[in-house]
Design a protein around this motif. Structure first.
Motif, mmCIF file in Angstrom:
data_model
loop_
_atom_site.group_PDB
_atom_site.id
_atom_site.type_symbol
_atom_site.label_atom_id
_atom_site.label_comp_id
_atom_site.label_asym_id
_atom_site.label_seq_id
_atom_site.Cartn_x
_atom_site.Cartn_y
_atom_site.Cartn_z
ATOM 1 N N ALA A 193 44.395 53.569 66.179
ATOM 2 C CA ALA A 193 44.190 53.236 65.774
ATOM 3 C C ALA A 193 43.328 53.702 64.093
ATOM 4 C CB ALA A 193 43.292 51.721 65.760
ATOM 5 N N ALA A 194 42.117 54.473 64.585
ATOM 6 C CA ALA A 194 40.912 55.337 64.098
ATOM 7 C C ALA A 194 42.572 56.534 63.360
ATOM 8 C CB ALA A 194 39.862 55.982 64.605
ATOM 9 N N ALA A 195 43.473 57.347 64.366
ATOM 10 C CA ALA A 195 44.026 58.188 63.619
ATOM 11 C C ALA A 195 44.626 57.105 63.094
ATOM 12 C CB ALA A 195 44.806 58.363 65.096
ATOM 13 N N GLU A 196 46.011 56.551 62.964
ATOM 14 C CA GLU A 196 46.543 56.287 62.665
ATOM 15 C C GLU A 196 45.726 54.918 60.784
ATOM 16 O OE1 GLU A 196 48.554 52.829 63.581
ATOM 17 O OE2 GLU A 196 49.012 53.835 64.952
ATOM 18 N N ILE A 197 44.525 55.208 61.184
ATOM 19 C CA ILE A 197 43.507 55.107 59.385
ATOM 20 C C ILE A 197 42.718 56.569 59.127
ATOM 21 C CG2 ILE A 197 41.262 54.041 58.229
ATOM 22 C CD1 ILE A 197 41.668 51.740 60.438
ATOM 23 N N ASN A 198 42.788 57.369 59.447
ATOM 24 C CA ASN A 198 42.744 58.497 58.789
ATOM 25 C C ASN A 198 43.792 59.378 58.240
ATOM 26 O OD1 ASN A 198 40.234 58.564 59.864
ATOM 27 N ND2 ASN A 198 40.839 60.013 62.078
ATOM 28 N N ILE A 199 44.922 58.468 58.975
ATOM 29 C CA ILE A 199 46.520 59.350 58.154
ATOM 30 C C ILE A 199 46.476 58.411 56.955
ATOM 31 C CG2 ILE A 199 48.595 58.663 58.654
ATOM 32 C CD1 ILE A 199 48.321 58.914 61.448
ATOM 33 N N PHE A 200 46.575 56.908 57.167
ATOM 34 C CA PHE A 200 45.719 56.323 55.812
ATOM 35 C C PHE A 200 45.486 56.301 54.503
ATOM 36 C CE2 PHE A 200 48.272 52.697 58.772
ATOM 37 C CZ PHE A 200 49.450 52.514 58.820
ATOM 38 N N ARG A 201 43.719 57.032 55.058
ATOM 39 C CA ARG A 201 43.379 57.718 54.183
ATOM 40 C C ARG A 201 43.475 58.589 53.159
ATOM 41 N NH1 ARG A 201 37.786 56.562 57.333
ATOM 42 N NH2 ARG A 201 37.139 54.248 56.976
ATOM 43 N N SER A 202 44.217 59.602 53.828
ATOM 44 C CA SER A 202 44.963 60.463 53.251
ATOM 45 C C SER A 202 46.028 60.579 52.328
ATOM 46 C CB SER A 202 44.854 61.858 54.533
ATOM 47 O OG SER A 202 45.979 61.914 55.897
ATOM 48 N N GLU A 203 46.547 59.561 52.771
ATOM 49 C CA GLU A 203 47.847 58.931 52.583
ATOM 50 C C GLU A 203 47.643 57.904 50.899
ATOM 51 O OE1 GLU A 203 50.496 56.619 54.669
ATOM 52 O OE2 GLU A 203 51.566 58.334 55.886
ATOM 53 N N VAL A 204 46.571 57.406 51.497
ATOM 54 C CA VAL A 204 46.041 57.017 50.241
ATOM 55 C C VAL A 204 45.112 57.796 48.899
ATOM 56 C CG1 VAL A 204 44.343 55.182 49.619
ATOM 57 C CG2 VAL A 204 45.459 54.406 51.260
ATOM 58 N N ALA A 205 44.256 58.831 49.735
ATOM 59 C CA ALA A 205 44.147 59.593 48.368
ATOM 60 C C ALA A 205 45.647 61.066 48.103
ATOM 61 C CB ALA A 205 43.049 60.622 49.385
ATOM 62 N N PHE A 206 45.998 60.840 48.940
ATOM 63 C CA PHE A 206 47.417 60.659 48.074
ATOM 64 C C PHE A 206 48.143 60.854 47.156
ATOM 65 C CE2 PHE A 206 51.450 62.714 47.714
ATOM 66 C CZ PHE A 206 51.779 63.990 47.755
ATOM 67 N N CYS A 207 47.967 59.541 47.626
ATOM 68 C CA CYS A 207 49.220 58.295 46.737
ATOM 69 C C CYS A 207 48.019 58.322 45.488
ATOM 70 C CB CYS A 207 49.449 57.072 46.807
ATOM 71 S SG CYS A 207 50.106 57.282 48.552
ATOM 72 N N ARG A 208 46.982 58.015 45.441
ATOM 73 C CA ARG A 208 46.112 58.034 43.939
ATOM 74 C C ARG A 208 46.305 59.717 42.885
ATOM 75 N NH1 ARG A 208 39.965 55.609 46.572
ATOM 76 N NH2 ARG A 208 40.962 53.313 47.028
ATOM 77 N N GLU A 209 45.851 60.075 44.646
ATOM 78 C CA GLU A 209 45.705 61.866 43.370
ATOM 79 C C GLU A 209 47.554 61.559 42.690
ATOM 80 O OE1 GLU A 209 44.173 64.438 42.527
ATOM 81 O OE2 GLU A 209 42.637 63.001 43.603
ATOM 82 N N GLU A 210 48.449 61.304 43.168
ATOM 83 C CA GLU A 210 49.632 61.287 42.734
ATOM 84 C C GLU A 210 49.848 60.505 41.068
ATOM 85 O OE1 GLU A 210 52.542 63.041 43.372
ATOM 86 O OE2 GLU A 210 51.215 64.624 44.387
ATOM 87 N N VAL A 211 49.264 59.287 41.637
ATOM 88 C CA VAL A 211 49.085 57.939 40.164
ATOM 89 C C VAL A 211 48.702 59.046 38.967
ATOM 90 C CG1 VAL A 211 48.286 55.781 39.551
ATOM 91 C CG2 VAL A 211 49.721 56.874 41.694
ATOM 92 N N ASN A 212 47.269 59.287 39.497
ATOM 93 C CA ASN A 212 46.716 60.366 38.050
ATOM 94 C C ASN A 212 47.467 61.082 37.485
ATOM 95 O OD1 ASN A 212 43.995 60.451 37.292
ATOM 96 N ND2 ASN A 212 44.026 62.264 38.145
ATOM 97 N N ARG A 213 48.348 62.120 38.243
ATOM 98 C CA ARG A 213 48.688 63.387 38.137
ATOM 99 C C ARG A 213 49.780 62.460 36.648
ATOM 100 N NH1 ARG A 213 53.776 65.985 38.702
ATOM 101 N NH2 ARG A 213 53.257 64.734 40.629
ATOM 102 N N LEU A 214 50.438 61.576 37.384
ATOM 103 C CA LEU A 214 51.770 61.344 36.441
ATOM 104 C C LEU A 214 51.047 60.239 35.281
ATOM 105 C CD1 LEU A 214 53.576 59.571 39.738
ATOM 106 C CD2 LEU A 214 54.230 61.533 37.860
ATOM 107 N N GLU A 215 50.130 59.429 35.367
ATOM 108 C CA GLU A 215 49.197 59.128 34.285
ATOM 109 C C GLU A 215 49.020 60.005 33.358
ATOM 110 O OE1 GLU A 215 45.939 55.975 33.255
ATOM 111 O OE2 GLU A 215 46.092 55.938 35.145
ATOM 112 N N ARG A 216 48.079 61.307 33.922
ATOM 113 C CA ARG A 216 48.020 62.103 33.371
ATOM 114 C C ARG A 216 49.191 62.621 32.487
ATOM 115 N NH1 ARG A 216 46.180 66.475 37.181
ATOM 116 N NH2 ARG A 216 44.339 64.283 36.527
ATOM 117 N N GLN A 217 50.004 63.638 33.222
ATOM 118 C CA GLN A 217 51.737 63.512 32.461
ATOM 119 C C GLN A 217 51.863 62.840 31.828
ATOM 120 O OE1 GLN A 217 52.202 66.197 33.733
ATOM 121 N NE2 GLN A 217 54.510 66.902 32.364
ATOM 122 N N SER A 218 51.370 61.404 32.089
ATOM 123 C CA SER A 218 52.294 60.413 30.911
ATOM 124 C C SER A 218 51.735 60.084 29.667
ATOM 125 C CB SER A 218 52.647 59.149 31.229
ATOM 126 O OG SER A 218 50.457 58.852 30.991
#
Length: 299
Positions: free
Chosen positions: A139-164
């Motif tokens: 579960a801890a490994a999966e949580i770390n993966i989810f955290r990294s994925e959430v951080a990546f998604c936030r960066e992507e959303v921010n990048r797309l919003e910046r692009q818009s």
């Protein structure tokens, strides 16, 4: 006849007294006998007891039958030959040792069975704990993966919003004349008219006020132009063009980019005053060559 006394009462009293005096004295058996008679009676009883053993046996049997078990044991113990205290102590010690040995054997058996059951339960608990530990690790490994994925998604959303918002800029401090104002006409007449080189070439696609604002702080006007080149020309000439105006132009940043800019704004200003020119774009403070400038260990 004597006056005051019932008839015949005197004679009756004398008669009773005479009868009492004439009554022979009663004797109990074996009392007030002649000594010779007593001796003869004693010898007669002894002779009877010696001559008739069956009678004595029956009498003793009747006496024994009338005793309780405890009284019978006490009488038999008193009639038995007394043993020495050492023999009695040895017998007591032997019986006590045997009882202790039996108790210890029983206790060892019970303890062995309890220990076996406890071992089984402990093994089961350890197995379950190991399973839970493995599950927690996964579960801890999966949580770390989810955290990294959430951080990546936030960066992507921010990048797309910046692009818009790439072709947007904000006008800060420009007050409106009426609630139903035409923001595009206001920006063109108050802002773009101060940029002679691009006044007729800049095409405004969208223009609106964001928020309600306050009496002393009018709401920002968000302006979207047709091309990124027009925006960059406006941003380059803004300092000279709007030098004496109460309003100014800033880039339209996302919330994450704005927080990052404000975080290091004071340090960037100090560096600017010392000769290090930094600009904020694409979500980071950057140098003259576009490299990311790190203010600390956690940029």
């Amino acid at each position: 006849m004597v006056k005051g006394r019932p008839l015949g009462s005197k004679n009756k009293s004398k008669l009773d007294t005479t009868q009492t005096r004439r009554r022979p004295p009663t004797r109990s058996h074996g009392t007030d006998l002649d000594p010779r008679d007593s001796g003869r009676a004693t010898h007669s009883r002894e002779g009877d007891s010696l001559e008739s053993p069956s009678g004595a046996s029956s009498t003793s049997t009747q006496l024994v039958a009338g005793l309780s078990d405890s009284e019978l044991d006490l009488r038999m113990a008193s009639n038995a030959e007394p043993a020495s205290w050492r023999d009695a102590f040895d017998a007591f010690k032997t019986s006590l040792c045997k009882e202790l040995e039996k108790g210890l054997e029983t206790l060892e058996k019970d303890l062995g069975a309890a220990i076996e059951q406890l071992d089984v339960r402990v093994s089961s608990v350890e197995t379950k704990q190991e399973e839970h530990s493995n599950g927690l690790r996964r579960a801890a490994a999966e949580i770390n993966i989810f955290r990294s994925e959430v951080a990546f998604c936030r960066e992507e959303v921010n990048r797309l919003e910046r692009q818009s918002r790439r072709c947007n800029f904000r006008v800060v401090g420009l007050a409106g004349k009426s609630p139903e104002e035409d923001c595009a006409s206001l920006v063109r007449s108050q802002i773009l008219s101060k940029f002679p080189s691009i006044t007729n070439t800049v095409e405004i696609e969208k223009c609106y006020r964001e928020g309600r604002g306050q009496p002393n702080k009018p709401a920002h006007i968000v302006v979207r132009v047709a091309s990124h080149e027009h925006k960059m020309e406006t941003m380059k000439q803004r300092r000279n063009a709007l030098k004496d105006c109460p309003f100014f132009i800033v880039d339209d940043l996302t919330k994450r980019d704005l927080a990052q800019k404000r975080r290091w704004a004071s340090q960037a200003k100090s560096l600017w005053d010392s000769g290090v020119k930094l600009r904020f774009y694409s979500g980071r403070w950057r140098g003259s060559l576009g490299e990311i400038y790190y203010f600390g260990p956690n940029p």
